[in-house]
Motif scaffolding. Structure first.
Motif, PDB file in Angstrom:
ATOM      1  N   ALA A   1      24.865 -22.453 -70.478  1.00 45.92           N
ATOM      2  CA  ALA A   1      24.455 -24.013 -70.077  1.00 45.92           C
ATOM      3  C   ALA A   1      22.968 -23.771 -69.561  1.00 45.92           C
ATOM      4  O   ALA A   1      22.462 -23.387 -68.856  1.00 45.92           O
ATOM      5  N   LEU A   2      22.421 -24.661 -70.520  1.00 39.82           N
ATOM      6  CA  LEU A   2      20.766 -24.707 -70.129  1.00 39.82           C
ATOM      7  C   LEU A   2      20.506 -26.299 -70.088  1.00 39.82           C
ATOM      8  O   LEU A   2      21.252 -27.013 -70.557  1.00 39.82           O
ATOM      9  N   PRO A   3      19.553 -26.860 -69.409  1.00 39.96           N
ATOM     10  CA  PRO A   3      19.118 -27.722 -69.093  1.00 39.96           C
ATOM     11  C   PRO A   3      19.000 -28.762 -70.256  1.00 39.96           C
ATOM     12  O   PRO A   3      19.441 -29.861 -70.548  1.00 39.96           O
ATOM     13  N   ASP A   4      18.243 -28.349 -71.206  1.00 41.91           N
ATOM     14  CA  ASP A   4      18.044 -29.203 -72.583  1.00 41.91           C
ATOM     15  C   ASP A   4      18.776 -28.804 -73.830  1.00 41.91           C
ATOM     16  O   ASP A   4      18.643 -28.761 -74.779  1.00 41.91           O
ATOM     17  N   GLY A   5      20.112 -28.034 -73.590  1.00 47.83           N
ATOM     18  CA  GLY A   5      20.949 -27.763 -74.502  1.00 47.83           C
ATOM     19  C   GLY A   5      22.020 -26.645 -74.308  1.00 47.83           C
ATOM     20  O   GLY A   5      22.008 -26.473 -73.147  1.00 47.83           O
ATOM     21  N   ASP A   6      22.399 -26.002 -75.253  1.00 45.46           N
ATOM     22  CA  ASP A   6      23.544 -25.123 -75.102  1.00 45.46           C
ATOM     23  C   ASP A   6      23.082 -23.749 -75.591  1.00 45.46           C
ATOM     24  O   ASP A   6      22.650 -23.818 -76.743  1.00 45.46           O
ATOM     25  N   GLY A   7      23.249 -22.810 -75.154  1.00 44.11           N
ATOM     26  CA  GLY A   7      22.876 -21.286 -75.756  1.00 44.11           C
ATOM     27  C   GLY A   7      23.587 -20.870 -76.969  1.00 44.11           C
ATOM     28  O   GLY A   7      23.094 -20.332 -77.812  1.00 44.11           O
ATOM     29  N   VAL A   8      24.874 -21.479 -77.116  1.00 45.30           N
ATOM     30  CA  VAL A   8      25.774 -21.079 -78.252  1.00 45.30           C
ATOM     31  C   VAL A   8      25.272 -21.919 -79.238  1.00 45.30           C
ATOM     32  O   VAL A   8      24.959 -21.378 -80.584  1.00 45.30           O
ATOM     33  N   ASP A   9      24.841 -23.176 -79.007  1.00 44.33           N
ATOM     34  CA  ASP A   9      24.084 -24.208 -80.175  1.00 44.33           C
ATOM     35  C   ASP A   9      22.757 -23.357 -80.546  1.00 44.33           C
ATOM     36  O   ASP A   9      22.553 -23.292 -81.812  1.00 44.33           O
ATOM     37  N   LEU A  10      22.056 -22.819 -79.681  1.00 51.07           N
ATOM     38  CA  LEU A  10      20.802 -22.305 -80.064  1.00 51.07           C
ATOM     39  C   LEU A  10      21.236 -21.048 -80.945  1.00 51.07           C
ATOM     40  O   LEU A  10      20.327 -21.170 -82.127  1.00 51.07           O
ATOM     41  N   LEU A  11      22.086 -20.322 -80.557  1.00 51.51           N
ATOM     42  CA  LEU A  11      22.322 -19.309 -81.363  1.00 51.51           C
ATOM     43  C   LEU A  11      22.692 -19.646 -82.735  1.00 51.51           C
ATOM     44  O   LEU A  11      22.313 -19.105 -83.732  1.00 51.51           O
ATOM     45  N   GLU A  12      23.608 -20.774 -82.949  1.00 52.33           N
ATOM     46  CA  GLU A  12      23.969 -21.198 -84.372  1.00 52.33           C
ATOM     47  C   GLU A  12      22.769 -21.776 -85.263  1.00 52.33           C
ATOM     48  O   GLU A  12      22.683 -21.360 -86.371  1.00 52.33           O
ATOM     49  N   ARG A  13      21.883 -22.359 -84.515  1.00 53.61           N
ATOM     50  CA  ARG A  13      20.760 -22.882 -84.963  1.00 53.61           C
ATOM     51  C   ARG A  13      19.909 -21.882 -85.767  1.00 53.61           C
ATOM     52  O   ARG A  13      19.599 -21.905 -86.619  1.00 53.61           O
ATOM     53  N   LEU A  14      19.681 -20.758 -84.657  1.00 53.22           N
ATOM     54  CA  LEU A  14      18.890 -19.495 -85.516  1.00 53.22           C
ATOM     55  C   LEU A  14      19.574 -18.790 -86.682  1.00 53.22           C
ATOM     56  O   LEU A  14      18.989 -18.473 -87.607  1.00 53.22           O
ATOM     57  N   ARG A  15      21.126 -18.869 -86.412  1.00 54.13           N
ATOM     58  CA  ARG A  15      21.775 -18.067 -87.452  1.00 54.13           C
ATOM     59  C   ARG A  15      21.521 -18.874 -88.738  1.00 54.13           C
ATOM     60  O   ARG A  15      21.267 -18.458 -89.801  1.00 54.13           O
ATOM     61  N   ASN A  16      21.691 -20.153 -88.871  1.00 55.65           N
ATOM     62  CA  ASN A  16      21.299 -21.063 -89.878  1.00 55.65           C
ATOM     63  C   ASN A  16      19.918 -20.990 -90.448  1.00 55.65           C
ATOM     64  O   ASN A  16      19.943 -21.154 -91.720  1.00 55.65           O
ATOM     65  N   GLU A  17      18.841 -20.716 -89.397  1.00 58.84           N
ATOM     66  CA  GLU A  17      17.770 -20.408 -89.796  1.00 58.84           C
ATOM     67  C   GLU A  17      17.522 -19.205 -90.529  1.00 58.84           C
ATOM     68  O   GLU A  17      16.328 -18.724 -91.072  1.00 58.84           O
TER      69      GLU A  17
END
Ligand SMILES: Nc1ncnc2c1ncn2[C@@H]1O[C@H](COP(=O)(O)OP(=O)(O)OP(=O)(O)O)[C@@H](O)[C@H]1O
Ligand SMILES: [Mg+2]
Length: 453
Positions: A56-72
């Motif tokens: 849980a982060l103020p400007d988003g979600d750590g799991v979503d960040l991970l997903e975005r990174l993997r997609n990149e």
């Protein structure tokens, strides 16, 4: 991985500063980010060995960040942490390759332990991958001459059969390489490949090396030990330098090849063994038989499928290709990416007789890569190096105009080569005998381009 680079992402400043301090004290280099945006920015600028992500982060979600990174296509290793993790988030993170999921509140000790273990795992994986790539390279039989093509065809045919194979050829012609190729191409390739160097094992230990011994079979035999035949079960046993096997052992080996049964030293039971034997020698065994040094009946048993490796001078057309491949490897190994052979250098190599065959060529190229002052190795460099190689080494280890580092490396290589040969290529035994850490010996051997097993 020397000093590991970590990225810690959490919204709480207190947690960030505690973790940064603790991890820095452990010797890691640590960057922190308070949210998804800053984390993404740091990741776009630097590369990290491991990131520790809050969910849980103020400007988003750590799991979503991970997903975005993997997609990149970013596959930086990640550990998640969360105070109120849902199963869904944990499942998704795991699917995205997160290596651990830590519950908050965090215990710093536990986090340090998880980080340490994770990095160790990553290192081991990286090393295994590198070794595999290297093994693939070193195991490749290079050459496009007719002699090599014919040899490949013979290897393929021989590998399919169960018959014993005898590989002959001068020193350095690739006998061991061919033995490995046979095992890999054979239906036994899922089983082990065991090697015994008959010249390197003391005469009175060969029997127990081959057949094993029971506890108490002789002084020093404290534990039961399985021999090479047992270990090679369902696989291949490579008997290197078989021409150097003592006569009484030859008789015992012959019996095993006939009966397919062994008996451990000091034992009373016999075991069935299922082993394909590949033997190699650089001696002329027919001559050895005539001189009474080798049993003709054993020779016949081993020589069911003969494979005679040609000396390098009989397939000179392969020299440029071999030289080129060895150069690429040596350049990488010695961090000289720009080194090339001039056409005259290749020509000079083609004229040399190479009594030490492919090994001599390989070592020569390595020496040229290390010593060449410029990126282009000239014909004169080759001639000079060939003259140098011919100098007797017995005069001592010092040679004028050779940098200290190279002399030391050559001495180290010689020592390790001899030690490994003495211990049949076994790293653990060699390390023990030299009083070195196994991992140290391993690294050293690797850096010198040697291999044990
Ligand atoms: N055809 C080849 N392609 C690539 N590398 C080769 C080839 N033949 C030999 N080599 C390399 O040359 C070196 C010597 O090969 P190997 O140890 O198999 O020779 P050997 O015949 O067993 O020598 P020895 O009789 O001295 O034990 C090794 O580094 C091996 O990788
Ligand atoms: Mg050999």
């Amino acid at each position: 991985m020397s000093r590991a680079h970590l990225l810690v992402v959490d919204d709480e400043a207190a947690i960030l500063s505690t973790l940064k301090k603790a991890l820095t004290l452990e010797g890691y280099s640590v960057d922190v980010a308070g949210g998804v945006g800053l984390a993404a920015e740091r990741l776009s600028r630097g590369s990290y060995d491991l990131m520790i992500l809050d969910v849980a982060l103020p400007d988003g979600d750590g799991v979503d960040l991970l997903e975005r990174l993997r997609n990149e296509g970013n596959d930086t290793a990640a550990i998640m942490m969360s105070g109120h993790a849902t199963i869904d988030a944990a499942v998704k993170a795991t699917r995205l390759g997160a290596l651990d999921f830590l519950e908050k509140p965090l215990s710093t000790d536990r986090l340090l332990l998880v980080v340490e273990n994770t990095l160790r795992l990553l290192r081991a994986e990286a090393e295994a991958k590198e070794l595999k790539a290297e093994a693939g390279y070193f195991d490749e039989l290079i050459g496009e001459s007719r002699a090599m093509e014919e040899l490949r065809a013979q290897i393929g045919r021989a590998a399919r059969s169960q018959a014993s194979i005898l590989i002959t050829g001068e020193r350095g012609t690739g006998k061991e390489l061919v033995a490995r190729a046979i095992h890999r191409a054979s239906p036994r390739n899922a089983g082990p490949l065991e090697k015994l160097n008959c010249a390197a094992v003391p005469k009175d230990l060969i029997e127990s090396e081959l057949f094993g011994h029971e506890a108490g079979a002789f002084t020093g035999a404290t534990k039961l030990r399985r021999g090479k035949f047992e270990r090679a079960s369902a696989g291949t046993l490579f008997l290197d330098e078989v021409g150097d096997m003592p006569l009484d052992m030859q008789a015992k080996l012959l019996r095993v090849l006939q009966e397919h049964e062994i008996e451990r030293v000091g034992g009373s039971e016999t075991f069935k063994v299922n082993v394909r034997v590949v033997a190699a020698t650089n001696r002329n065994l027919v001559e050895a038989c005539n001189e009474g040094q080798f049993r003709p009946d054993l020779y016949d048993r081993l020589n069911v499928v003969p494979l005679a490796l040609p000396p390098l001078r009989a397939r000179r057309e392969d020299i440029p290709l071999l030289a080129d491949r060895f150069l690429v490897a040596a350049a990488k190994h010695n961090d000289r990416p720009g080194v090339r052979l001039s056409p005259e250098a290749v020509e000079s190599l083609g004229r040399h007789s190479f009594p030490g065959n492919v090994r001599e060529l390989k070592n020569l190229i390595e020496r040229l890569v290390i010593l060449s002052p410029d990126d282009t190795v000239t014909g004169t460099d080759v001639q000079h190096a060939l003259g140098m190689g011919a100098q007797p080494k017995t005069a001592g280890l010092y040679r004028p105009d050779i940098p200290f580092r190279v002399l030391v490396e050559e001495a180290e290589r010689t020592i390790l080569e001899e030690a490994l040969a003495h211990h049949s290529g076994q790293m653990a035994a060699t390390a023990r005998a030299l009083g070195l850490e196994r991992s140290h010996l391993y690294k050293k051997a690797k850096s010198l381009g040697l291999r044990g097993e």
